[in-house]
Design an enzyme around this catalytic site. Sequence first.
Site, short mmCIF file in Angstrom:
data_model
loop_
_atom_site.label_atom_id
_atom_site.label_comp_id
_atom_site.label_asym_id
_atom_site.label_seq_id
_atom_site.Cartn_x
_atom_site.Cartn_y
_atom_site.Cartn_z
CE LYS A 207 -3.87 -2.10 2.46
NZ LYS A 207 -4.57 -2.53 1.75
NE ARG B 69 -10.41 -9.94 -3.38
CZ ARG B 69 -10.64 -9.13 -4.16
NH1 ARG B 69 -10.63 -9.06 -5.97
NH2 ARG B 69 -10.84 -8.00 -3.83
#
Length: 480
Positions: free
Chosen positions: A259, A334
């Site tokens: 990030k 996920r």
Amino acid sequence: MMNIEIRKGGIPNGACSTVFLIDQGCNIAELPFLTKEKKYIKKCITAKESGIFISHVDTWSYVCVKDDAQFVPEQMESCRVLGAEISDIIFRTRCRCLEVVDWGNSEGLILSVIEGVILSGYRFLKYRKARADLRFPLERINLISREVSSLQIEQLNNVLQGVYITRDLVNEPASFLTASKLGDYAQELGRQSGCNVRVLNENEIKALGMEGLLAVNQGSVEPPSFIITEWRPPKCRNRRPVVLIGKGVTFDTGGINLKMKSSWIEPMKSDMSGAAAVLAVLYSLAISKEPIWVIGLVPATDNRPSGKAQVPGDIIFMSDGTTVEVINTDAEGRLILADALLYATEYKPSLVIDIATLTGSAANAIGSKAMVGMHKGAEDYFRLLQRSGFMVHERIVEFPMWSDYSELLRSDIADIKNVGGREAGAITAAKFLEYFASGYPWIHLDIAGPAYIESTDKYRIKGGTGVGVRLLFDFLKSYK
């Protein structure tokens, strides 16, 4: 944990500060106030003020005026907000005992006032040197009401305990709350509540072929864990269990796809908010002795870059044989949820709900005021869950699950890839999960927006909000 006792009282005794909930058409003359105070209350009601503060010599009173023009969910939320205002007064006056009087015989609303007070009183002080002046002073609430039952008080107490547990877990730094520590905490909650808890270690995870969890964990120095929590009382309403799945990424750097902005990475200790909510809901249901069979699954790890970390282009072989091309290592949630969704089939569940801080796309779309929800084969359950969302003010905005969104996840070299591009990120994330959620009705909740907030919003205190606990508790306590 919460250390405020809620108990049912008799009649107001004047020794404590007092909160009254009244109707707009209440006969003011009947209220236990001085004549000049009654005139003041009447004047405030005429001016349409919803909260009226009256100071006495050693105590104070607060009159909450319910708005009968609002729908019930809106009235309940207004009462929680009034509870937040009362909480501020409690903190300033260092009030330790509060009497709450249901003058208008409105059971749901008086409980909402108490809910707002207690949720606003949360403080995370574990790492503060000077705690005494920062600690919320309230120790006891005496509820005086003909309508509210002892069972309702017990349920409120238990669900608020769950919210406090969730907030504590989310606010813990990653230096303390590793995947292993999360497993240890789950076992402690199990001992306290009567839930059966099993924590799978890395070797057991490998034996089950949970390659999504293992791939995300490759870059970490801490081992992963897979937490199974079960509440199955002797007499259940449901013959097949409800399975709750919570994303347990204890810190998310993004992995190799690091990030890039500090504002994105700083709150990432909260990336296990779904896991915390699942563990807390099981705890609250169990201590309430709710007659419902519920299983919680939590895949837990952190996501860090290192010489061993997975990289874009890697292929993961999932336990059902599906191959996944990793396009972005920051789409890790996920991958671990897919393992849990596949594992859930072992229980032949009547319903599976996953809850996760899954996508920035969901947060960008609707902010922190609600969560994004999608479902497959669970229309009726989803509508009931939305209804619970309105009742507890943890609202769910439904996004579409149209089949053509699946085209964005096509891979040139594998069965599926883990991201679908910049557009419709929350939907393609859910479509990825849908690929592994088969054989049962399934609901997906993306809580990336409301799980962690940067500034206090009424009774949602800055930091971990505990979102999902009240929603799921309300839904499950009437589940059939």
